[in-house]
Write a protein that holds these residues in place. Structure first.
Motif, PDB file in Angstrom:
ATOM      1  N   UNK A   1       0.816  -1.293   0.057  1.00 52.58           N
ATOM      2  CA  UNK A   1      -0.096   0.113   0.004  1.00 52.58           C
ATOM      3  C   UNK A   1       0.989   1.219   0.172  1.00 52.58           C
ATOM      4  N   UNK A   2       2.218   1.246   0.362  1.00 53.03           N
ATOM      5  CA  UNK A   2       3.026   2.443   0.262  1.00 53.03           C
ATOM      6  C   UNK A   2       3.167   2.644  -0.824  1.00 53.03           C
ATOM      7  N   UNK A   3       3.121   1.768  -2.037  1.00 52.36           N
ATOM      8  CA  UNK A   3       3.309   2.233  -3.538  1.00 52.36           C
ATOM      9  C   UNK A   3       1.953   2.691  -4.203  1.00 52.36           C
ATOM     10  N   UNK A   4       0.977   2.758  -3.167  1.00 52.27           N
ATOM     11  CA  UNK A   4      -0.206   3.501  -3.887  1.00 52.27           C
ATOM     12  C   UNK A   4      -0.081   4.744  -3.862  1.00 52.27           C
ATOM     13  N   UNK A   5      -0.543   5.389  -4.984  1.00 52.83           N
ATOM     14  CA  UNK A   5      -0.463   6.900  -5.200  1.00 52.83           C
ATOM     15  C   UNK A   5      -1.129   7.663  -4.161  1.00 52.83           C
ATOM     16  N   UNK A   6      -0.440   8.632  -3.840  1.00 52.41           N
ATOM     17  CA  UNK A   6      -1.077   9.635  -2.757  1.00 52.41           C
ATOM     18  C   UNK A   6      -2.144  10.529  -3.187  1.00 52.41           C
ATOM     19  N   UNK A   7      -3.367  10.699  -2.482  1.00 55.53           N
ATOM     20  CA  UNK A   7      -4.435  11.572  -2.856  1.00 55.53           C
ATOM     21  C   UNK A   7      -3.799  12.899  -2.854  1.00 55.53           C
ATOM     22  N   UNK A   8      -4.181  13.801  -3.788  1.00 56.08           N
ATOM     23  CA  UNK A   8      -3.875  15.476  -3.876  1.00 56.08           C
ATOM     24  C   UNK A   8      -4.228  15.936  -2.575  1.00 56.08           C
ATOM     25  N   UNK A   9      -3.396  17.014  -2.238  1.00 60.56           N
ATOM     26  CA  UNK A   9      -3.841  17.938  -1.061  1.00 60.56           C
ATOM     27  C   UNK A   9      -4.837  18.816  -1.421  1.00 60.56           C
ATOM     28  N   UNK A  10      -6.022  19.265  -0.306  1.00 59.13           N
ATOM     29  CA  UNK A  10      -6.794  19.874  -0.605  1.00 59.13           C
ATOM     30  C   UNK A  10      -6.316  21.190  -0.728  1.00 59.13           C
ATOM     31  N   UNK A  11      -7.134  22.256  -1.269  1.00 56.30           N
ATOM     32  CA  UNK A  11      -6.937  23.759  -1.553  1.00 56.30           C
ATOM     33  C   UNK A  11      -6.419  24.461  -0.345  1.00 56.30           C
TER      34      UNK A  11
ATOM     35  N   UNK B   1      -2.558   7.885 -12.438  1.00 55.07           N
ATOM     36  CA  UNK B   1      -1.406   7.061 -11.511  1.00 55.07           C
ATOM     37  C   UNK B   1      -2.489   5.857 -10.802  1.00 55.07           C
ATOM     38  N   UNK B   2      -3.431   6.303 -10.626  1.00 55.16           N
ATOM     39  CA  UNK B   2      -4.172   5.043  -9.729  1.00 55.16           C
ATOM     40  C   UNK B   2      -4.513   4.122 -10.955  1.00 55.16           C
ATOM     41  N   UNK B   3      -4.940   4.450 -12.302  1.00 56.32           N
ATOM     42  CA  UNK B   3      -5.260   3.424 -13.123  1.00 56.32           C
ATOM     43  C   UNK B   3      -4.117   2.430 -13.393  1.00 56.32           C
ATOM     44  N   UNK B   4      -2.924   3.157 -13.582  1.00 61.07           N
ATOM     45  CA  UNK B   4      -1.648   2.368 -14.040  1.00 61.07           C
ATOM     46  C   UNK B   4      -1.299   1.419 -12.564  1.00 61.07           C
ATOM     47  N   UNK B   5      -1.533   1.889 -11.598  1.00 62.92           N
ATOM     48  CA  UNK B   5      -1.188   1.080 -10.269  1.00 62.92           C
ATOM     49  C   UNK B   5      -2.173  -0.065 -10.146  1.00 62.92           C
TER      50      UNK B   5
ATOM     51  N   UNK C   1      -4.299  -6.261  -0.814  1.00 59.96           N
ATOM     52  CA  UNK C   1      -4.355  -4.434  -0.480  1.00 59.96           C
ATOM     53  C   UNK C   1      -5.432  -4.155   0.027  1.00 59.96           C
ATOM     54  N   UNK C   2      -6.819  -4.379  -0.607  1.00 55.71           N
ATOM     55  CA  UNK C   2      -8.145  -4.118  -0.051  1.00 55.71           C
ATOM     56  C   UNK C   2      -8.235  -4.268   1.417  1.00 55.71           C
ATOM     57  N   UNK C   3      -7.824  -5.688   1.877  1.00 54.96           N
ATOM     58  CA  UNK C   3      -7.976  -6.096   3.058  1.00 54.96           C
ATOM     59  C   UNK C   3      -7.283  -5.022   4.069  1.00 54.96           C
ATOM     60  N   UNK C   4      -5.965  -4.659   3.487  1.00 54.26           N
ATOM     61  CA  UNK C   4      -4.865  -4.084   4.529  1.00 54.26           C
ATOM     62  C   UNK C   4      -5.459  -2.587   4.426  1.00 54.26           C
ATOM     63  N   UNK C   5      -6.014  -2.006   3.381  1.00 57.16           N
ATOM     64  CA  UNK C   5      -6.624  -1.027   3.549  1.00 57.16           C
ATOM     65  C   UNK C   5      -8.056  -0.802   4.569  1.00 57.16           C
ATOM     66  N   UNK C   6      -8.650  -1.847   4.452  1.00 56.47           N
ATOM     67  CA  UNK C   6      -9.824  -1.850   5.570  1.00 56.47           C
ATOM     68  C   UNK C   6      -9.313  -1.995   6.812  1.00 56.47           C
TER      69      UNK C   6
END
Length: 227
Positions: free
Chosen positions: A5-15, A72-76, A88-93
Motif C-alpha cells: 500500500x506504500x506504493x499506492x499513489x497519494x491523494x492530492x492535497x486539498x486547496x 496514476x491510480x489506473x496504472x497502479x 491490498x483491499x484488506x490491508x486498507x480495510x
C-alpha cells in the motif's frame, strides 16, 4: 508479492492544505510565540478571508494534481493481480478500522468516559512495575507475572478487594456518565440493558482467587500486556 500500500499513489492535497503549507512559515515568523494550535487558527482565519480569486489558484492546482492522481491510480491498479488487489483491499480495510478506533477512543476521552475497573493483577502490576528489576518492560512483566502466580491467597486478597472496590467505582461513574450522555443526545454511547445484565455478580475475594487460580485467565491478561 512486490506490491504494498506504500506504493499506492497519494491523494492530492486539498486547496486549504496547499494554502497552509505555502503560508505556515510566514505566519510562524510573524507569530513566533504562538502555539501550533493558535497558528492553525490564524491560518484558518486567513483562508476564510482570502478572496475567491486567490483561492481559485489553489483549487486549480488541486484539480491538476487530481487528474494526475487518476492516471496514476489506473496504472497502479492495472499491475495488480486479483490476489494482490484483494490483499491490498484488506490491508486498507484494517487501516481504516484502526483509524476509526483511534478516533472513537479519542472522542470518549474528550467526553470523560470513566476508566474501566482494574483487576487484582492490574493493581499489583501498577504498584510494583517501577520498582521491579528487568532489562526490558517485557522482562519486568514476566517477572511480576511469576511473582503474582506465587502469591498466596491471603497475599492476593488485598489486591482482589481493591479490584472489587474499583468495580463499584466504575459502575457508579458509568451510571452518571451515561445519564449525562443521554442529556447530550448521545444515546449511542450508552450501554444497552442487555449489556449491563451480562455483568457477572460481584465475587467474594475467595471466589475470585479460586477463579484466578487457573493459569488461563492470567496468561491471557499477561499476553495482552506483553503485546
Amino acid at each position: 508479492r512486490g506490491i504494498s500500500s506504500d506504493q499506492r499513489p497519494k491523494r492530492p492535497l486539498t486547496a486549504y492544505l496547499r494554502f497552509v503549507i505555502d503560508n505556515r512559515l510566514a505566519f510562524r515568523e510573524k507569530n513566533p510565540e504562538a502555539s501550533n494550535l493558535e497558528l492553525i487558527k490564524k491560518l484558518a482565519g486567513a483562508w476564510k478571508e482570502l478572496p475567491a480569486s486567490q483561492k481559485q489558484v489553489y483549487e486549480e492546482a488541486r484539480k491538476t494534481d487530481w487528474k494526475k492522481y487518476g492516471e496514476q491510480m489506473a496504472a497502479y491498479k492495472a499491475q495488480l493481480t486479483p490476489a494482490q488487489a484483494a490483499a491490498l483491499k484488506e490491508e486498507r480495510r484494517k487501516q481504516l478500522a484502526k483509524r476509526r478506533s483511534i478516533r472513537a477512543k479519542r472522542e470518549l476521552n474528550l467526553l470523560g468516559k470513566p476508566k474501566r475497573a482494574r483487576s487484582g493483577f492490574n493493581i499489583f502490576l501498577s504498584e510494583n512495575f517501577q520498582e521491579s528489576e528487568g532489562i526490558s518492560p517485557v522482562a519486568k512483566l514476566k517477572k511480576l507475572f511469576d511473582m503474582w502466580q506465587k502469591l498466596s491467597a491471603s497475599q492476593k486478597q488485598p489486591y482482589l478487594q481493591l479490584a472489587e472496590d474499583d468495580k463499584v467505582r466504575y459502575e457508579n461513574e458509568m451510571k452518571s456518565w451515561e445519564a449525562k450522555m443521554i442529556e447530550l443526545g448521545r444515546e449511542d454511547l450508552v450501554r444497552s440493558k442487555k449489556q449491563r445484565l451480562k455483568k457477572k455478580p460481584v465475587e467474594t475475594a475467595k471466589q475470585a482467587e479460586t477463579a484466578k487460580a487457573s493459569s488461563g485467565g492470567n496468561k491471557a491478561k499477561f499476553k495482552k500486556y506483553e503485546e
